[in-house]
Design a protein around this motif. Structure first.
Motif, PDB file in Angstrom:
ATOM      1  N   ARG A 178       0.829  -1.203   0.000  1.00  0.00           N
ATOM      2  CA  ARG A 178       0.000   0.000   0.000  1.00  0.00           C
ATOM      3  C   ARG A 178       0.866   1.258   0.000  1.00  0.00           C
ATOM      4  O   ARG A 178       1.957   1.278   0.553  1.00  0.00           O
ATOM      5  CB  ARG A 178      -0.878  -0.010   1.237  1.00  0.00           C
ATOM      6  CG  ARG A 178      -1.776   1.215   1.360  1.00  0.00           C
ATOM      7  CD  ARG A 178      -2.569   1.191   2.639  1.00  0.00           C
ATOM      8  NE  ARG A 178      -3.461   0.053   2.696  1.00  0.00           N
ATOM      9  CZ  ARG A 178      -4.284  -0.193   3.707  1.00  0.00           C
ATOM     10  NH1 ARG A 178      -4.280   0.611   4.757  1.00  0.00           N
ATOM     11  NH2 ARG A 178      -5.076  -1.235   3.694  1.00  0.00           N
ATOM     12  N   THR A 179       0.358   2.314  -0.644  1.00  0.00           N
ATOM     13  CA  THR A 179       1.046   3.598  -0.632  1.00  0.00           C
ATOM     14  C   THR A 179       0.201   4.604   0.138  1.00  0.00           C
ATOM     15  O   THR A 179      -0.916   4.321   0.544  1.00  0.00           O
ATOM     16  CB  THR A 179       1.268   4.111  -2.070  1.00  0.00           C
ATOM     17  OG1 THR A 179       0.003   4.259  -2.694  1.00  0.00           O
ATOM     18  CG2 THR A 179       2.120   3.144  -2.855  1.00  0.00           C
ATOM     19  N   TRP A 180       0.724   5.807   0.284  1.00  0.00           N
ATOM     20  CA  TRP A 180       0.096   6.856   1.096  1.00  0.00           C
ATOM     21  C   TRP A 180      -1.309   7.166   0.611  1.00  0.00           C
ATOM     22  O   TRP A 180      -1.552   7.438  -0.552  1.00  0.00           O
ATOM     23  CB  TRP A 180       0.961   8.106   1.016  1.00  0.00           C
ATOM     24  CG  TRP A 180       0.440   9.257   1.803  1.00  0.00           C
ATOM     25  CD1 TRP A 180       0.382   9.365   3.157  1.00  0.00           C
ATOM     26  CD2 TRP A 180      -0.092  10.463   1.265  1.00  0.00           C
ATOM     27  NE1 TRP A 180      -0.156  10.559   3.507  1.00  0.00           N
ATOM     28  CE2 TRP A 180      -0.454  11.274   2.375  1.00  0.00           C
ATOM     29  CE3 TRP A 180      -0.302  10.952  -0.013  1.00  0.00           C
ATOM     30  CZ2 TRP A 180      -1.005  12.528   2.220  1.00  0.00           C
ATOM     31  CZ3 TRP A 180      -0.861  12.210  -0.165  1.00  0.00           C
ATOM     32  CH2 TRP A 180      -1.205  12.978   0.934  1.00  0.00           C
ATOM     33  N   LYS A 181      -2.261   7.089   1.552  1.00  0.00           N
ATOM     34  CA  LYS A 181      -3.655   7.462   1.320  1.00  0.00           C
ATOM     35  C   LYS A 181      -4.368   6.620   0.257  1.00  0.00           C
ATOM     36  O   LYS A 181      -5.366   7.037  -0.287  1.00  0.00           O
ATOM     37  CB  LYS A 181      -3.755   8.944   0.963  1.00  0.00           C
ATOM     38  CG  LYS A 181      -3.494   9.880   2.139  1.00  0.00           C
ATOM     39  CD  LYS A 181      -3.824  11.301   1.776  1.00  0.00           C
ATOM     40  CE  LYS A 181      -3.608  12.211   2.992  1.00  0.00           C
ATOM     41  NZ  LYS A 181      -3.880  13.612   2.673  1.00  0.00           N
ATOM     42  N   THR A 182      -3.866   5.470  -0.070  1.00  0.00           N
ATOM     43  CA  THR A 182      -4.568   4.610  -1.026  1.00  0.00           C
ATOM     44  C   THR A 182      -4.946   3.310  -0.335  1.00  0.00           C
ATOM     45  O   THR A 182      -4.328   2.893   0.641  1.00  0.00           O
ATOM     46  CB  THR A 182      -3.697   4.285  -2.258  1.00  0.00           C
ATOM     47  OG1 THR A 182      -2.523   3.589  -1.834  1.00  0.00           O
ATOM     48  CG2 THR A 182      -3.295   5.558  -2.984  1.00  0.00           C
ATOM     49  N   THR A 183      -5.986   2.669  -0.870  1.00  0.00           N
ATOM     50  CA  THR A 183      -6.475   1.415  -0.323  1.00  0.00           C
ATOM     51  C   THR A 183      -6.665   0.430  -1.468  1.00  0.00           C
ATOM     52  O   THR A 183      -7.165   0.789  -2.533  1.00  0.00           O
ATOM     53  CB  THR A 183      -7.832   1.625   0.395  1.00  0.00           C
ATOM     54  OG1 THR A 183      -7.654   2.604   1.429  1.00  0.00           O
ATOM     55  CG2 THR A 183      -8.328   0.325   0.994  1.00  0.00           C
ATOM     56  N   VAL A 184      -6.253  -0.804  -1.233  1.00  0.00           N
ATOM     57  CA  VAL A 184      -6.465  -1.868  -2.214  1.00  0.00           C
ATOM     58  C   VAL A 184      -7.634  -2.711  -1.749  1.00  0.00           C
ATOM     59  O   VAL A 184      -7.693  -3.131  -0.593  1.00  0.00           O
ATOM     60  CB  VAL A 184      -5.200  -2.752  -2.358  1.00  0.00           C
ATOM     61  CG1 VAL A 184      -5.453  -3.872  -3.355  1.00  0.00           C
ATOM     62  CG2 VAL A 184      -4.012  -1.915  -2.787  1.00  0.00           C
ATOM     63  N   ARG A 185      -8.615  -2.941  -2.646  1.00  0.00           N
ATOM     64  CA  ARG A 185      -9.757  -3.751  -2.259  1.00  0.00           C
ATOM     65  C   ARG A 185     -10.236  -4.560  -3.464  1.00  0.00           C
ATOM     66  O   ARG A 185      -9.953  -4.231  -4.622  1.00  0.00           O
ATOM     67  CB  ARG A 185     -10.895  -2.884  -1.732  1.00  0.00           C
ATOM     68  CG  ARG A 185     -11.664  -2.121  -2.792  1.00  0.00           C
ATOM     69  CD  ARG A 185     -12.998  -1.616  -2.239  1.00  0.00           C
ATOM     70  NE  ARG A 185     -13.842  -1.071  -3.282  1.00  0.00           N
ATOM     71  CZ  ARG A 185     -13.943   0.208  -3.563  1.00  0.00           C
ATOM     72  NH1 ARG A 185     -13.246   1.088  -2.863  1.00  0.00           N
ATOM     73  NH2 ARG A 185     -14.740   0.624  -4.545  1.00  0.00           N
ATOM     74  N   ALA A 186     -10.967  -5.624  -3.150  1.00  0.00           N
ATOM     75  CA  ALA A 186     -11.542  -6.466  -4.201  1.00  0.00           C
ATOM     76  C   ALA A 186     -12.924  -5.952  -4.536  1.00  0.00           C
ATOM     77  O   ALA A 186     -13.762  -5.750  -3.650  1.00  0.00           O
ATOM     78  CB  ALA A 186     -11.607  -7.910  -3.730  1.00  0.00           C
ATOM     79  N   GLU A 187     -13.185  -5.692  -5.807  1.00  0.00           N
ATOM     80  CA  GLU A 187     -14.481  -5.231  -6.276  1.00  0.00           C
ATOM     81  C   GLU A 187     -15.222  -6.425  -6.868  1.00  0.00           C
ATOM     82  O   GLU A 187     -14.721  -7.080  -7.790  1.00  0.00           O
ATOM     83  CB  GLU A 187     -14.287  -4.146  -7.342  1.00  0.00           C
ATOM     84  CG  GLU A 187     -15.556  -3.524  -7.832  1.00  0.00           C
ATOM     85  CD  GLU A 187     -16.016  -2.346  -6.992  1.00  0.00           C
ATOM     86  OE1 GLU A 187     -17.023  -1.734  -7.363  1.00  0.00           O
ATOM     87  OE2 GLU A 187     -15.373  -2.057  -5.955  1.00  0.00           O
TER      88      GLU A 187
END
Length: 252
Positions: free
Chosen positions: A176-185
Motif C-alpha cells: 500500500r502507498t500513502w492514502k490509497t487502499t487496495v480492495r476487491a471489487e
C-alpha cells in the motif's frame, strides 16, 4: 468641519488635495478612499498626525480611477491589489479569463435548468445512449476524500498520478502507498452511458447521470451500489469531442 474639507494653513499641505477634493476628481466617495487606504490600494500622500486629515497628490487620480474601473469588472479588492502590481496587464487577462470561464459555465447551467423547468428533460436525455455491461470481479486501488463539488475536478485530476504510482507499486508487490487502499471489487452489471470530454463538465454530466437513472427506471432495474465515473482515455491528450468517460450505475 469634516475631513472632506479641513481648514488649515499647514505649509506641508500646499499643492495637495483634501480627501473631498480628491474624491470629486477621482469620481469616488471619501468612504471608498478610506477603504482603499486601509487595504493598501491607494495611500494618501500625507496624513496629518494631529487631525487625521488625509491629503492626496493630483497624480494619484489616475490610480484611483483605475481602481474604480476594475471594481466595475466585479473584481475583488484583494485581486485588484495583485493586478496593480507587477505584470498588471497579464494579471488582468488571467482574471478576465476566469470570469469568462465562470460565465460560460453559468450560461450552460442556465440552459440546463431552463430545460428542466420547461419539462424538456426527456429531450435532453435522448442524446445519451444507455447500455449495460457485465464487469468481472477485479482488484481496485482507491483514494477517498470529502470535498466540495467545485473542488472535485481538481482533486480527481491530481489523484490520477498518485493512483497510477500506487498501481505500479502494488504490481511490484511493494504494498500500500500513502492514502490509497487496495480492495476487491465484486463482479457487477453496470448500466452506463459514454460521454465526451466536453460533457464531463457540469451540468452536462448531471444530465448524463439523470439519463441513466431514467433509463434504469424504465427497464425496471434497481441501483445496486454507488454511481461512478469511469475514465478510460488520456485526459490531457483528448479533445472536447473525444469519448473519455462512462457514467455508470451498478444494477440488479
Amino acid at each position: 468641519m469634516t475631513e472632506d474639507d479641513p481648514v488649515d494653513d499647514d505649509p506641508l499641505t500646499d499643492g495637495l488635495l483634501t480627501i473631498g477634493a480628491f474624491a470629486a476628481r477621482a469620481r469616488l466617495s471619501a468612504k471608498a478612499l478610506r477603504l482603499y487606504d486601509r487595504l493598501g490600494l491607494l495611500a494618501p500622500a500625507r496624513v496629518d498626525e494631529a487631525t487625521g486629515y488625509r491629503y492626496y497628490r493630483a497624480d494619484q487620480v489616475e490610480r484611483a480611477r483605475l481602481v474604480a474601473l476594475l471594481r466595475q469588472l466585479d473584481m475583488p479588492l484583494a485581486r485588484i491589489a495583485e493586478v496593480l502590481g507587477a505584470e498588471a496587464a497579464g494579471r488582468l487577462a488571467g482574471y478576465w479569463a476566469d470570469v469568462e470561464s465562470r460565465v460560460a459555465g453559468q450560461r450552460t447551467l442556465a440552459e440546463y435548468l431552463r430545460g428542466r423547468l420547461s419539462g424538456r428533460s426527456s429531450e435532453m436525455y435522448e442524446k445519451f445512449v444507455i447500455e449495460t455491461v457485465d464487469v468481472p470481479a477485479q482488484v481496485v486501488i482507491t483514494e477517498s476524500r470529502h470535498t466540495l463539488a467545485d473542488e472535485l475536478p481538481t482533486w480527481i485530476g491530481a489523484s490520477f498520478g498518485r493512483l497510477e504510482e500506487a498501481a505500479r507499486e502494488w504490481a511490484a508487490a511493494r504494498g500500500r502507498t500513502w492514502k490509497t487502499t487496495v480492495r476487491a471489487e465484486p463482479a457487477a452489471r453496470l448500466a452506463y452511458t459514454r460521454i465526451t470530454k466536453a460533457q464531463v463538465a457540469n451540468p452536462q454530466i448531471l444530465a448524463a447521470f439523470e439519463a441513466v437513472e431514467q433509463w434504469m427506471a424504465g427497464q425496471g432495474l434497481e441501483m445496486a451500489g454507488p454511481c461512478r465515473e469511469i475514465y478510460f482515455a488520456d485526459w490531457d491528450a483528448a479533445g472536447p469531442t473525444d469519448l473519455v468517460c462512462d457514467v455508470a450505475f451498478p444494477v440488479r
